[in-house]
Design a protein around this motif. Structure first.
Motif, PDB file in Angstrom:
ATOM      1  N   ILE A  67      48.614  58.133  53.623  1.00  0.00           N
ATOM      2  CA  ILE A  67      49.206  56.569  54.018  1.00  0.00           C
ATOM      3  C   ILE A  67      49.240  55.539  53.088  1.00  0.00           C
ATOM      4  CG2 ILE A  67      48.351  54.062  54.987  1.00  0.00           C
ATOM      5  CD1 ILE A  67      46.724  55.494  56.716  1.00  0.00           C
ATOM      6  N   PHE A  95      34.409  65.107  49.445  1.00  0.00           N
ATOM      7  CA  PHE A  95      34.851  66.343  49.739  1.00  0.00           C
ATOM      8  C   PHE A  95      33.547  67.046  48.629  1.00  0.00           C
ATOM      9  CE2 PHE A  95      36.568  70.930  48.664  1.00  0.00           C
ATOM     10  CZ  PHE A  95      36.443  71.388  49.989  1.00  0.00           C
ATOM     11  N   LEU A 134      41.101  60.535  53.226  1.00  0.00           N
ATOM     12  CA  LEU A 134      42.186  61.732  53.061  1.00  0.00           C
ATOM     13  C   LEU A 134      43.619  61.390  53.577  1.00  0.00           C
ATOM     14  CD1 LEU A 134      43.066  64.838  51.645  1.00  0.00           C
ATOM     15  CD2 LEU A 134      42.817  65.389  53.616  1.00  0.00           C
ATOM     16  N   PHE A 135      43.413  60.413  54.274  1.00  0.00           N
ATOM     17  CA  PHE A 135      44.564  59.736  55.758  1.00  0.00           C
ATOM     18  C   PHE A 135      44.412  58.489  54.826  1.00  0.00           C
ATOM     19  CE2 PHE A 135      43.584  61.763  59.694  1.00  0.00           C
ATOM     20  CZ  PHE A 135      43.953  63.439  59.531  1.00  0.00           C
ATOM     21  N   GLY A 178      42.427  63.569  62.350  1.00  0.00           N
ATOM     22  CA  GLY A 178      41.066  63.429  61.461  1.00  0.00           C
ATOM     23  C   GLY A 178      39.841  64.871  62.026  1.00  0.00           C
ATOM     24  N   THR A 183      35.643  62.497  53.851  1.00  0.00           N
ATOM     25  CA  THR A 183      36.513  62.728  53.186  1.00  0.00           C
ATOM     26  C   THR A 183      37.891  62.957  53.934  1.00  0.00           C
ATOM     27  OG1 THR A 183      34.867  64.460  52.586  1.00  0.00           O
ATOM     28  CG2 THR A 183      37.024  65.317  51.858  1.00  0.00           C
ATOM     29  N   VAL A 184      37.774  62.792  55.145  1.00  0.00           N
ATOM     30  CA  VAL A 184      38.896  62.691  55.941  1.00  0.00           C
ATOM     31  C   VAL A 184      39.432  62.331  56.039  1.00  0.00           C
ATOM     32  CG1 VAL A 184      39.852  63.141  58.361  1.00  0.00           C
ATOM     33  CG2 VAL A 184      38.225  64.942  57.287  1.00  0.00           C
ATOM     34  N   THR A 210      41.180  68.323  60.738  1.00  0.00           N
ATOM     35  CA  THR A 210      41.474  68.177  59.317  1.00  0.00           C
ATOM     36  C   THR A 210      39.259  68.283  58.555  1.00  0.00           C
ATOM     37  OG1 THR A 210      42.829  66.894  59.367  1.00  0.00           O
ATOM     38  CG2 THR A 210      41.951  67.842  57.131  1.00  0.00           C
ATOM     39  N   HIS A 254      31.769  65.386  54.918  1.00  0.00           N
ATOM     40  CA  HIS A 254      33.040  64.997  55.282  1.00  0.00           C
ATOM     41  C   HIS A 254      34.368  64.097  56.632  1.00  0.00           C
ATOM     42  CE1 HIS A 254      33.539  68.690  52.609  1.00  0.00           C
ATOM     43  NE2 HIS A 254      32.947  69.124  52.960  1.00  0.00           N
ATOM     44  N   PHE A 255      33.224  63.349  56.889  1.00  0.00           N
ATOM     45  CA  PHE A 255      33.890  61.948  58.150  1.00  0.00           C
ATOM     46  C   PHE A 255      34.392  61.379  56.879  1.00  0.00           C
ATOM     47  CE2 PHE A 255      30.041  63.514  61.175  1.00  0.00           C
ATOM     48  CZ  PHE A 255      31.581  63.349  62.290  1.00  0.00           C
ATOM     49  N   GLY A 277      30.192  66.847  51.398  1.00  0.00           N
ATOM     50  CA  GLY A 277      30.586  67.545  51.985  1.00  0.00           C
ATOM     51  C   GLY A 277      29.905  69.350  51.954  1.00  0.00           C
ATOM     52  N   PHE A 303      52.631  56.841  50.859  1.00  0.00           N
ATOM     53  CA  PHE A 303      53.922  55.906  51.684  1.00  0.00           C
ATOM     54  C   PHE A 303      54.019  54.414  51.148  1.00  0.00           C
ATOM     55  CE2 PHE A 303      54.687  53.743  55.942  1.00  0.00           C
ATOM     56  CZ  PHE A 303      56.207  54.427  56.118  1.00  0.00           C
ATOM     57  N   TYR A 304      53.245  54.025  51.564  1.00  0.00           N
ATOM     58  CA  TYR A 304      53.231  52.180  51.008  1.00  0.00           C
ATOM     59  C   TYR A 304      53.887  52.125  49.409  1.00  0.00           C
ATOM     60  CZ  TYR A 304      50.151  50.735  55.253  1.00  0.00           C
ATOM     61  OH  TYR A 304      49.753  50.863  55.836  1.00  0.00           O
ATOM     62  N   ILE A 360      51.127  51.234  59.994  1.00  0.00           N
ATOM     63  CA  ILE A 360      52.823  52.135  59.682  1.00  0.00           C
ATOM     64  C   ILE A 360      53.372  51.506  59.984  1.00  0.00           C
ATOM     65  CG2 ILE A 360      53.461  54.339  59.935  1.00  0.00           C
ATOM     66  CD1 ILE A 360      51.670  54.622  58.242  1.00  0.00           C
ATOM     67  N   ILE A 419      38.429  72.160  56.879  1.00  0.00           N
ATOM     68  CA  ILE A 419      37.719  72.273  56.139  1.00  0.00           C
ATOM     69  C   ILE A 419      36.063  73.201  56.263  1.00  0.00           C
ATOM     70  CG2 ILE A 419      36.236  70.780  54.220  1.00  0.00           C
ATOM     71  CD1 ILE A 419      38.241  67.804  55.038  1.00  0.00           C
TER      72      ILE A 419
END
Lengths: 508, 131
Positions: free
Chosen positions: A51, A28, A46-47, B77, A42-43, B80, A39-40, A31, A54-55, B124, B84
């Protein structure tokens, strides 16, 4: 002190779980200060952070993911392609089950009409359990062989007796277990090869009839296609079926080697509208046939039922069973003698026989293997002097001439094989038969997967396979000094002490 | 219940596709305002083509039934990233406010699709299956 290089997967995973959000922040900043293209990343990170959260913190089903996060997925990913990796790269030529690469390759070569000569030496174990065939010092020339001929129903003098001229038949595989194109390929191939095909217990035959090959209608315990509402036999339906030109014989299935003591099983994934209609069953659950015929309560009623079907169809009628207790089989034979009713043939299915779907414990642990079962059945029939009242068929992993020859020596008159013909059609032993996801389109109803089978191209492979089996059988017979399979006996086998047949050597 | 959720998912998919799709026209024809955003504000000369192609792929994936979840993931994506961009470089004045709000609407649509179709997501679904 010198540290050893090693990988601690848990530490690596902890590091990764920390690194992912840190990298997201670093990208970030990059970027912001360097280029917006960062930022490609970064995103993406981030995802990954979401995930991973969640795991690690939300889901509760997978322990590996709770402790290791995204890296834990590596295990599942590799595990999911493990069977393919082993088959392609790591498994030895003789270690896969149920058919190893050597055995499969032999069938493929026969089906494609490629010379199957091998080089340098056998891959088999010679000191332990492999049964060998005793050749003669004076092999006969192949032109002295007596052409093969076997007539079902001749013992009873059935008007519609049926004669085969090749000792091979396509064993029971239902439409349901198989997809439409596979059924058509087998049926067309059987016609080209001049052999009969068993319909399996899949109900009223449909695609089989289109191709015009000789058919053996199999009546399973659920009697699909010829049943009343209560599961008993509907004579009218059976007679209507028996009058069709293509239906040459009827086989009553008592049990199957892969799941003896249980009925057939068709998983709901594989039940289409058409199959539900042909079998007269609902679509939304697995179809499980009863474990026995409604008419057969004991040995007496079982023999009476065979008699009933023989009279109703006026065709040769045989039975198929996997032997559990030879004594129980002997009781059946004694009752046959008492009622003077004999099936026109008995198919002995070994516990190693194949299936589209069966409980694992039954596949692995229930029933006698083919060779000792076949030998017991043949001995019991001979002991009671009724061996000449019927024919004996063998099935169970008989895909190659070697094992087929052993079966002939143990008393078989002809050979049933299902998986041999599946391999000829291009089966790669993906073990997906029950999931409707067969990668070569044989045991699936998915039209996209069935696209893999071109019937015109595949049917000749069935014929090639039969032709080459016949060729090998003739060579083996000549080397044993026998003019026909009828001359083969138990003495033609060399049985090592580790073999399941060894006890028979001692009792002989 | 499941059918209603899928109808909602398809509405969200169409919203995302329409919003992303109509900007493609400006991106690929080199509209002066678009070029201004990518060259001056974001310092990404030619970036409209890179982002435009990625958005086109997202739109196509969102419309093919077997790949909807992947399209929503890609769309989420990209949006987002767009948000940003608005926060750090572009700002929210005038026309940029409209563009920013459209990005937010698209992101919300894509996330809705992801939630409805979470069982179709590769990383998931195995963790969800037995719950």
């Amino acid at each position: 002190m010198i540290g050893k290089l090693s990988i601690d997967l848990h530490k690596l995973a902890k590091f990764t779980n920390l690194a992912i959000p840190i990298l997201a922040i670093l990208f970030f900043v990059a970027g912001l200060k360097v280029s917006f293209y960062f930022h490609f990343l970064t995103v993406t990170f981030l995802f990954l952070t979401i995930i991973n959260f969640f795991y690690l913190k939300v889901q509760t089903t997978h322990s590996v993911l709770r402790n290791f996060g995204v890296l834990g997925q590596g295990r599942y990913m590799l595990e999911s392609i493990g069977p393919e990796l082993r088959q392609y790269l790591f498994a030895n030529d003789t270690e896969e089950k149920p058919f190893n690469r050597t055995e499969r390759a032999e069938v493929y070569r026969k089906a494609k009409n490629i010379d199957s000569a091998s080089s340098f030496g056998s891959q088999f174990e010679f000191d332990s359990s492999e049964i060998k065939i005793r050749h003669s010092m004076f092999p006969i020339s192949k032109d002295k062989l007596i052409p093969y001929r076997l007539t079902f129903g001749e013992e009873r003098g059935v008007a519609n007796s049926y004669t085969i001229t090749k000792p091979f038949m396509i064993s029971a595989m239902s439409y349901g277990a198989l997809g439409e194109r596979a059924v058509r390929s087998f049926a067309r191939g059987a016609k080209m090869a001049g052999i009969p095909m068993n319909t399996g217990e899949g109900g009223y035959p449909k695609y089989h009839l289109d191709e015009g090959c000789d058919l053996i209608f199999q009546m399973g315990t659920a009697k699909f296609g010829v049943r009343n509402e209560d599961g008993t036999l509907n004579d009218d339906k059976l007679q209507e079926l028996a009058q069709k030109d293509s239906i040459k014989m009827v086989e009553i299935k008592f049990s199957q080697g892969a799941k003896p003591g249980k009925g057939g099983l068709l998983p709901k994934e594989k039940i289409t509208d058409e199959i539900a209609e042909l079998r007269g069953v609902p679509k939304d659950r697995d179809v499980i046939s009863p474990s026995s015929h409604a008419e057969c309560k004991d040995i007496e009623s079982t023999v009476a039922f065979i008699d009933h079907v023989q009279k109703a169809t006026e065709l040769p009628v045989g039975i198929k069973l996997c032997v559990g207790r030879p004594q129980q089989f002997e009781e059946l034979v004694l009752e046959m003698k008492r009622q003077n009713v004999f099936p026109d043939w008995i198919t002995v299915d070994g516990a190693e026989g194949g299936t589209g779907a069966a409980p694992k414990a039954f596949i692995d642990r229930v029933g006698m293997p083919l060779f000792p079962a076949l030998k017991s059945v043949n001995d019991i029939l001979a002991k009671n002097e009724v061996r000449n009242r019927l024919k004996l068929l063998a099935s169970g992993k008989l895909v190659a001439p070697g094992r087929q020859m052993v079966a002939f020596c143990l008393g078989a008159d002809a050979i049933y094989s299902a998986r041999g013909f599946m391999l000829s059609l291009g089966c790669i032993q993906a073990l997906q038969c029950g999931n409707n996801t067969c990668p070569v389109g044989i045991t699936t109803h998915d039209p996209v997967l069935q696209h893999g089978i071109n019937i015109d191209a595949k049917a000749p492979r069935i014929a090639n396979y039969v032709h080459n089996l016949e060729h090998d059988l003739e060579e083996l017979l000549a080397s044993a000094g026998c003019r026909s399979v009828k001359e083969l006996t138990f003495d033609h086998l060399f049985v090592p002490s580790e073999s399941t047949l060894y006890p028979f050597i001692q009792s002989n | 219940m499941k059918n209603k959720a899928y109808i909602f998912s398809w509405i969200a998919q169409l919203i995302a596709v329409v919003i992303m799709g109509q900007t493609l026209f400006f991106k690929f024809t080199g509209h002066p305002e678009t070029i201004a955003i990518f060259e001056e504000k974001l310092n990404m000369p030619g970036g409209q083509y890179v982002i435009g192609i990625a958005e086109l792929i997202a739109c196509i994936l969102l419309l093919i039934p077997t790949s909807v979840a992947y399209g929503a993931l890609l769309g989420a994506g990209l949006m987002t990233g767009a948000i940003i961009g608005h926060i750090t470089h572009i700002g929210w004045e005038g026309n940029h406010l409209t563009l920013g709000i459209m990005a937010i609407i698209t992101l919300v649509s894509c996330i809705s699709v992801l939630i409805i179709r979470r069982s179709e997501l590769p990383f998931i679904k195995s963790a969800l299956k037995e719950q």
